[in-house]
Design a protein around this motif. Structure first.
Motif, PDB file in Angstrom:
ATOM      1  N   UNK A  99      -7.561   1.050   5.902  1.00  0.00           N
ATOM      2  CA  UNK A  99      -8.308   1.567   7.067  1.00  0.00           C
ATOM      3  C   UNK A  99      -7.360   2.336   7.992  1.00  0.00           C
ATOM      4  N   UNK A 100      -6.195   1.761   8.227  1.00  0.00           N
ATOM      5  CA  UNK A 100      -5.222   2.405   9.115  1.00  0.00           C
ATOM      6  C   UNK A 100      -4.710   3.723   8.548  1.00  0.00           C
ATOM      7  N   UNK A 101      -4.509   3.771   7.250  1.00  0.00           N
ATOM      8  CA  UNK A 101      -4.031   5.021   6.629  1.00  0.00           C
ATOM      9  C   UNK A 101      -5.112   6.098   6.717  1.00  0.00           C
ATOM     10  N   UNK A 102      -6.344   5.718   6.416  1.00  0.00           N
ATOM     11  CA  UNK A 102      -7.429   6.715   6.437  1.00  0.00           C
ATOM     12  C   UNK A 102      -7.668   7.232   7.857  1.00  0.00           C
ATOM     13  N   UNK A 107       1.106   6.280   8.423  1.00  0.00           N
ATOM     14  CA  UNK A 107       1.359   7.474   7.604  1.00  0.00           C
ATOM     15  C   UNK A 107       1.254   7.165   6.113  1.00  0.00           C
ATOM     16  N   UNK A 108       1.294   5.884   5.769  1.00  0.00           N
ATOM     17  CA  UNK A 108       1.172   5.477   4.375  1.00  0.00           C
ATOM     18  C   UNK A 108       1.301   3.973   4.298  1.00  0.00           C
ATOM     19  N   UNK A 137     -10.631   3.553  -1.289  1.00  0.00           N
ATOM     20  CA  UNK A 137     -10.550   4.932  -0.788  1.00  0.00           C
ATOM     21  C   UNK A 137     -11.605   5.833  -1.445  1.00  0.00           C
ATOM     22  N   UNK A 138     -12.458   5.211  -2.260  1.00  0.00           N
ATOM     23  CA  UNK A 138     -13.534   5.943  -2.951  1.00  0.00           C
ATOM     24  C   UNK A 138     -12.978   7.107  -3.761  1.00  0.00           C
ATOM     25  N   UNK A 139     -11.874   6.827  -4.452  1.00  0.00           N
ATOM     26  CA  UNK A 139     -11.255   7.837  -5.320  1.00  0.00           C
ATOM     27  C   UNK A 139     -11.682   7.551  -6.762  1.00  0.00           C
ATOM     28  N   UNK A 140     -12.363   8.496  -7.407  1.00  0.00           N
ATOM     29  CA  UNK A 140     -12.881   8.203  -8.753  1.00  0.00           C
ATOM     30  C   UNK A 140     -11.779   7.934  -9.783  1.00  0.00           C
ATOM     31  N   UNK A 141     -10.651   8.614  -9.662  1.00  0.00           N
ATOM     32  CA  UNK A 141      -9.572   8.409 -10.630  1.00  0.00           C
ATOM     33  C   UNK A 141      -8.231   8.471  -9.918  1.00  0.00           C
ATOM     34  N   UNK A 142      -7.395   7.461 -10.131  1.00  0.00           N
ATOM     35  CA  UNK A 142      -6.030   7.487  -9.604  1.00  0.00           C
ATOM     36  C   UNK A 142      -5.073   7.375 -10.791  1.00  0.00           C
ATOM     37  N   UNK A 300       4.009   4.110  -7.602  1.00  0.00           N
ATOM     38  CA  UNK A 300       3.288   5.031  -6.705  1.00  0.00           C
ATOM     39  C   UNK A 300       1.878   5.237  -7.238  1.00  0.00           C
ATOM     40  N   UNK A 301       0.907   5.251  -6.341  1.00  0.00           N
ATOM     41  CA  UNK A 301      -0.458   5.563  -6.773  1.00  0.00           C
ATOM     42  C   UNK A 301      -0.753   7.013  -6.407  1.00  0.00           C
ATOM     43  N   UNK A 302      -0.972   7.831  -7.431  1.00  0.00           N
ATOM     44  CA  UNK A 302      -1.248   9.252  -7.223  1.00  0.00           C
ATOM     45  C   UNK A 302      -2.753   9.500  -7.190  1.00  0.00           C
ATOM     46  N   UNK A 303      -3.119  10.573  -6.528  1.00  0.00           N
ATOM     47  CA  UNK A 303      -4.518  11.012  -6.566  1.00  0.00           C
ATOM     48  C   UNK A 303      -5.352  10.526  -5.405  1.00  0.00           C
ATOM     49  N   UNK A 304      -4.781   9.684  -4.533  1.00  0.00           N
ATOM     50  CA  UNK A 304      -5.572   9.144  -3.421  1.00  0.00           C
ATOM     51  C   UNK A 304      -5.401  10.021  -2.177  1.00  0.00           C
ATOM     52  N   UNK A 305      -6.322   9.891  -1.232  1.00  0.00           N
ATOM     53  CA  UNK A 305      -6.136  10.635   0.027  1.00  0.00           C
ATOM     54  C   UNK A 305      -5.050  10.014   0.904  1.00  0.00           C
TER      55      UNK A 305
END
Ligand SMILES: NC(=O)C1=CN([C@@H]2O[C@H](COP(=O)(O)OP(=O)(O)OC[C@H]3O[C@@H](n4cnc5c(N)ncnc54)[C@H](O)[C@@H]3O)[C@@H](O)[C@H]2O)C=CC1
Ligand SMILES: NCC(=O)COP(=O)(O)O
Length: 346
Positions: A99-102, A107-108, A137-142, A300-305
């Motif tokens: 929540x804080x990141x979004x 900052x991360x 984060x409602x990201x379909x693919x990370x 690291x998780x890639x692909x997220x906002x």
């Protein structure tokens, strides 16, 4: 002002709290998300004198103290002893960080390890941070990627067509991304579809560019089967699924290899000439990385906002409260998250 990074303390019976206690004098602004009394109790057990400061988004962080965003445990914790009733607490620390990141408050986020088994024992289906954070984060693919320095690895000593210098040592950054994450091996082959492979490579390329500053990443792709299928004699996934995708992306300008036999792909002379490897599954890629850099690698998780990094190790229950937990990977994870923030801003 630099927004702080959120540090989630992970499984409370594991080494996560021990690692967080070692971050008091870190140069980067940090907010530890954990139960306050757990941190004090673990500090006492470890003989660490520590000042905690209750974090408030509206007030400045307090230097020289550990800034703590309190999330209450359900039950008191004994180091090394798992208790499923604290699993909702673990997940709440992650939710708060996301929540804080979004919202731009952090900052991360950097995560200490959770115990995947005990969360499932609590009746909550959970395969890992990676999938959980994708959902939040409602990201379909990370895409999961681990990175670490390879040091003093043996190098092919005979100069060859690859132009390898006759040097006995090497030092370079190894990045290993995975096409699939926490999946039983039996399900991996069916999961490697053309759309998945294409989407994973697009995420990998985009994040290497925007978050690591690599303009045209050189990506080596591991085949799924031994010898990358040996021209169809040892499996068909390379010919039927992988090669058409890789050819298409190459025509778009991607610098991706053909499917390479995974056993020789990880030879040092190849690794040092690429920016990342895409392995097809968890235990094809990660053992190599952890062999080279366990204790100072970063997940690291890639692909997220949002930006999320993590340690390269698990909960090490047997070390919790002993003072023997090495903080090296946590420090690297913070460093990499801070660098990713910089790259994104640049
Ligand atoms: N990012 C995460 O949340 C991760 C969580 N896990 C979870 O951790 C649990 C335990 O997993 P294991 O496979 O036993 O791996 P582990 O990393 O906890 O332990 C493997 C070995 O490394 C040692 N070790 C780990 N971290 C260390 C540190 N910081 N300093 C010194 N020694 C350290 C342990 O004592 C043990 O000998 C599992 O539930 C697993 O799912 C595992 C990997 C990542
Ligand atoms: N072996 C790395 C790993 O399992 C990390 O999982 P995650 O909890 O970061 O998704």
């Amino acid at each position: 002002m630099r927004q702080p990074l959120a540090i989630t303390a992970g499984e409370p019976a594991g080494i996560g709290p021990d690692l967080c206690l070692q971050l008091v004098s870190h140069e980067h602004p940090l907010v530890v998300i954990a139960d306050r009394s757990l941190l004090l109790q673990r500090a006492t057990q470890l003989g660490i004198a520590i000042q905690l400061h209750d974090y408030s988004a509206a007030a400045p962080l307090k230097p020289g103290s550990l800034n703590v965003l309190h999330v209450p445990l359900a039950q008191p914790v004994q180091a090394g002893k798992l208790d499923p009733s604290n699993s909702p607490y673990v997940l709440e620390t992650l939710r708060r960080a996301v929540r804080g990141c979004l919202a731009g408050e952090f900052s991360g986020m950097v995560t200490a390890p959770v115990h995947k088994g005990i969360i499932n024992d609590a009746g909550i289906p959970f395969t890992g941070h990676t999938e959980f954070l994708a959902e939040l984060t409602e990201t379909p693919l990370v895409v999961m990627m681990l990175i670490g320095m390879v040091r003093h690895a043996p190098v092919h000593r005979t100069p060859s067509a690859t132009g390898i210098a006759d040097s006995g040592t090497a030092e370079f950054m190894l990045r290993v991304a995975l096409a699939t994450t926490h999946l039983p091996l039996r399900e991996v082959a069916d999961a490697i579809t053309a759309p998945l492979l294409e989407d994973v490579l697009r995420i990998l390329q985009r994040d290497l560019q925007r978050r690591f500053g690599i303009a045209r990443p050189r990506i080596l792709v591991a085949g799924l089967n031994p010898h990358a299928g040996e021209d169809g004699h040892l499996g068909h996934e390379e010919i039927e699924v992988m090669i058409p995708v890789l050819d298409r992306l190459r025509a778009e300008g991607y610098n991706v290899s053909a499917p390479l036999p995974a056993d020789t792909l990880f030879a040092v002379h190849r690794l040092r000439e690429c920016d990342a490897v895409l392995a097809m599954y968890h235990d094809q890629g990660l053992p190599v990385l952890k062999h080279a850099s366990f204790g100072e690698g970063v997940n690291i998780t890639l692909g997220m906002p949002i930006i999320r990094t993590s340690v390269d190790h698990g909960t090490a229950l047997e070390l919790a409260g002993s003072g023997k937990a090495d903080v090296g990977s946590m420090l690297e994870a913070i460093k990499v998250a801070a660098e990713m923030v910089q790259h994104e801003r640049a």
